[in-house]
Write a protein that holds these residues in place. Structure first.
Motif, short mmCIF file in Angstrom:
data_model
loop_
_atom_site.label_atom_id
_atom_site.label_comp_id
_atom_site.label_asym_id
_atom_site.label_seq_id
_atom_site.Cartn_x
_atom_site.Cartn_y
_atom_site.Cartn_z
N UNK A 75 -78.74 29.01 26.73
CA UNK A 75 -78.51 29.75 27.86
C UNK A 75 -77.07 29.54 28.46
N UNK A 114 -83.48 30.04 30.03
CA UNK A 114 -83.51 28.79 31.25
C UNK A 114 -84.99 28.89 31.75
N UNK A 118 -88.36 26.12 31.00
CA UNK A 118 -89.05 25.24 32.39
C UNK A 118 -90.47 25.57 31.85
N UNK A 136 -89.59 15.75 32.02
CA UNK A 136 -89.13 17.31 32.11
C UNK A 136 -88.36 17.32 33.50
N UNK A 137 -88.46 16.39 34.55
CA UNK A 137 -87.60 16.43 35.74
C UNK A 137 -86.46 15.77 35.55
N UNK A 140 -84.62 18.73 33.72
CA UNK A 140 -84.27 19.84 34.59
C UNK A 140 -83.12 19.50 35.62
N UNK A 141 -83.18 18.18 36.23
CA UNK A 141 -81.95 17.87 37.11
C UNK A 141 -80.74 17.77 36.40
N UNK A 143 -79.57 19.68 34.12
CA UNK A 143 -79.20 21.00 33.77
C UNK A 143 -78.56 21.87 35.09
N UNK A 144 -78.79 21.12 36.28
CA UNK A 144 -78.88 21.85 37.33
C UNK A 144 -77.64 21.73 37.91
N UNK A 145 -77.37 22.02 39.34
CA UNK A 145 -76.25 22.01 40.03
C UNK A 145 -75.45 20.66 40.38
N UNK A 146 -76.29 19.57 40.12
CA UNK A 146 -75.88 18.17 40.06
C UNK A 146 -75.45 17.73 38.82
N UNK A 149 -74.80 22.66 35.40
CA UNK A 149 -74.17 23.70 36.19
C UNK A 149 -72.75 23.19 37.18
N UNK A 150 -73.00 22.06 37.87
CA UNK A 150 -71.98 21.69 38.67
C UNK A 150 -70.71 21.52 37.90
N UNK A 151 -70.76 21.01 36.44
CA UNK A 151 -69.70 20.81 35.66
C UNK A 151 -69.06 21.86 35.36
N UNK A 152 -69.87 23.13 35.03
CA UNK A 152 -69.15 24.39 34.75
C UNK A 152 -68.62 25.11 35.87
N UNK B 25 -68.46 19.72 43.68
CA UNK B 25 -68.82 21.26 43.29
C UNK B 25 -69.38 21.89 44.36
N UNK B 28 -70.92 25.65 44.96
CA UNK B 28 -71.87 26.20 44.28
C UNK B 28 -73.03 26.06 45.46
N UNK B 29 -73.05 25.22 46.11
CA UNK B 29 -74.01 25.12 47.29
C UNK B 29 -73.77 26.16 48.34
N UNK B 108 -73.43 31.73 38.38
CA UNK B 108 -73.61 30.22 38.30
C UNK B 108 -74.67 29.81 39.68
N UNK B 112 -78.18 28.22 39.08
CA UNK B 112 -78.36 27.05 40.05
C UNK B 112 -79.64 27.27 40.77
N UNK B 114 -82.48 29.13 40.13
CA UNK B 114 -83.36 29.10 39.42
C UNK B 114 -83.59 27.91 38.97
N UNK B 115 -82.83 27.19 38.37
CA UNK B 115 -82.86 25.81 37.82
C UNK B 115 -83.34 24.84 39.19
N UNK B 118 -86.94 25.06 39.53
CA UNK B 118 -87.80 24.48 39.00
C UNK B 118 -87.88 23.01 39.18
N UNK B 119 -86.69 22.29 39.38
CA UNK B 119 -86.57 20.96 39.91
C UNK B 119 -87.59 20.82 41.18
N UNK B 122 -91.23 20.98 39.64
CA UNK B 122 -91.57 19.49 39.22
C UNK B 122 -91.60 18.32 40.04
#
Lengths: 289, 289
Positions: A75, A114, A118, A136-137, A140-141, A143-146, A149-152, B25, B28-29, B108, B112, B114-115, B118-119, B122
């Motif tokens: 994704x 995505x 989940x 899973x946690x 999920x963490x 792949x997220x904003x931290x 996604x944050x890197x992107x 970043x 994004x927030x 993004x 973020x 959606x992700x 899910x976080x 969980x």
């Protein structure tokens, strides 16, 4: 389990996954399936399941989590390739998702992958219990904003700007490294690995993720379109700072080798035999795409 | 708990959630926070937490799941508004996310949210255990390709085409109905409601979701931009089939009332006093935006 066998198991699981689906909205499954079955190296699910495999024997049982990790990775590629992001036409030697299915469907196919990842993580956790939920946690963490996604975000914001070594390392640690590290750690958590091993796996995953990204930057300069399955020199075209622009090719190759050796040393100190993970680690150093 | 109090609790939780974050970043927030705190009606988290609240007393404990549901709803709006989707400039009386932060950041920010949802699901399940995981699975499935995303796919594919009543109902059941229904059912599951009640809540959620969408279609015709906070007549402009084009306004208003009465009858048969849910149900019928 032997690496190629495991890769085949992952490939088959992913191939069948979307085939089973049929409904009014099957276009979304076609779009998702297109990108997920286009021939990825499956590095993240391999790292996850090989790590699980060095502790446990029932590796087929954890295929849902392996598949979920690959869905998250896929994704992120679909959305990264969009015209409003990196605007790439080619991925793994084939037209990118939005080139085939249109921009709107590519956005939705990414969302669906995505989301499905989940769902799979939760479904597996309902069966396998708390360790699966903890793993899973972790995924999920990461792949997220931290994490990814944050890197992107930093990647996009830094386009055309000169960024510092610290920002570069932050960006790559997050964008590529986090999910690679989390794949390793999640395998260990799910397999109930001892705490010392989990700590070691965390370090291994970090170094491996960095080595992986540096190698990617090297290949972007030295590889051909045919070899890479995507257009090379994209970072140059987009005027992006990467490891090559900061350190040069030679120093990057050295760094890559050094990190790989450090990875192997860490694996040697685990409480179990990690030959398969070592083999994968070396193959990532020597890969040509 | 009283509806307005609960709405304030949800609003505050969401407001503080992204305020706490700070990093390289942070854009994004800011983007995520912009859309989530722009003044939504919080219908889905209210339905979830009111349902929980009629069985249990510790409703503040389940705010992470309430917030997760609103994050999923918000991400879907951000992506729906994108130029390659419905291309909307206005949402809740303010410029849409991509108008403020650019298309790339809007993609993004949606990812973020959606992700992060899910976080949160969980994380809460790691604390509250199996019922929370079951409820999370309900939410995650409802928001995916077999639910909300699936409905959006049919919506996009049917633009400019005449679709059948069955396709229209499928589309709306999925696009709007699934997450509304899942919010109600998840509240019941998490509160450990009796099986008969869970079945009733499922039926209630389905009917409410349908009534909600029909009301939306009515407002799209009869409402003003100021009142709705978004441009009215968008379905007409995009040449979309909706409940109005199939049944006409008068018949739709009748349908809406009838469904609401059926909802109330179902709530009357629950094992607990559902006055607060009934109040919310009526307010949705009578809403002006």
């Amino acid at each position: 389990m032997e690496i190629n066998n495991l890769k085949n198991t992952i490939d088959n699981y992913l191939k069948e996954y979307f085939n089973e689906k049929d409904s009014y909205n099957k276009t979304i499954y076609e779009a998702a399936s297109y990108s997920i079955n286009i021939g990825g190296k499956r590095i993240r699910p391999l790292l996850f399941s090989l790590t699980y495999d060095i502790y446990k024997e029932d590796t087929k049982k954890v295929m849902p989590m392996a598949a979920a990790i690959e869905m998250i990775h896929t994704y992120s590629l679909i959305h990264d390739d969009l015209p409003c992001m990196d605007d790439d036409d080619l991925r793994r030697g084939k037209p990118t998702n939005h080139k085939v299915f249109g921009e709107n469907m590519a956005v939705l196919a990414g969302d669906a992958l995505l989301n499905e990842a989940m769902v799979l993580l939760m479904k597996q956790s309902l069966t396998l219990g708390e360790n699966s939920l903890k793993a899973s946690y972790e995924i999920a963490t990461a792949s997220g904003a931290e994490g990814m996604i944050g890197g992107q975000v930093v990647d996009i914001l830094s386009e055309g700007k000169k960024i510092s070594k610290e920002q570069l390392e932050y960006m790559h640690t997050k964008k590529t490294g986090e999910l690679i590290k989390a794949s390793v750690v999640a395998g260990g958590i799910l397999a109930n690995a001892p705490d010392d091993d989990l700590e070691a796996l965390d370090k291994y995953g970090k170094k491996l993720g960095l080595a992986f990204q540096i190698k990617d930057d090297i290949l972007d300069i030295t590889g051909s379109c045919k070899q890479l399955g995507k257009n090379p020199h994209r970072d140059e075209e987009l005027n992006k700072t990467n490891f090559i622009t900061v350190y040069g090719v030679e120093k990057c190759e050295e760094l890559c080798k050094q990190l790989t050796e450090e990875c192997i040393e860490i694996l040697n100190r685990l409480t179990v035999d990690a030959s398969s993970l070592k083999e994968l680690t070396y193959s990532l150093l020597n890969r040509q795409n």
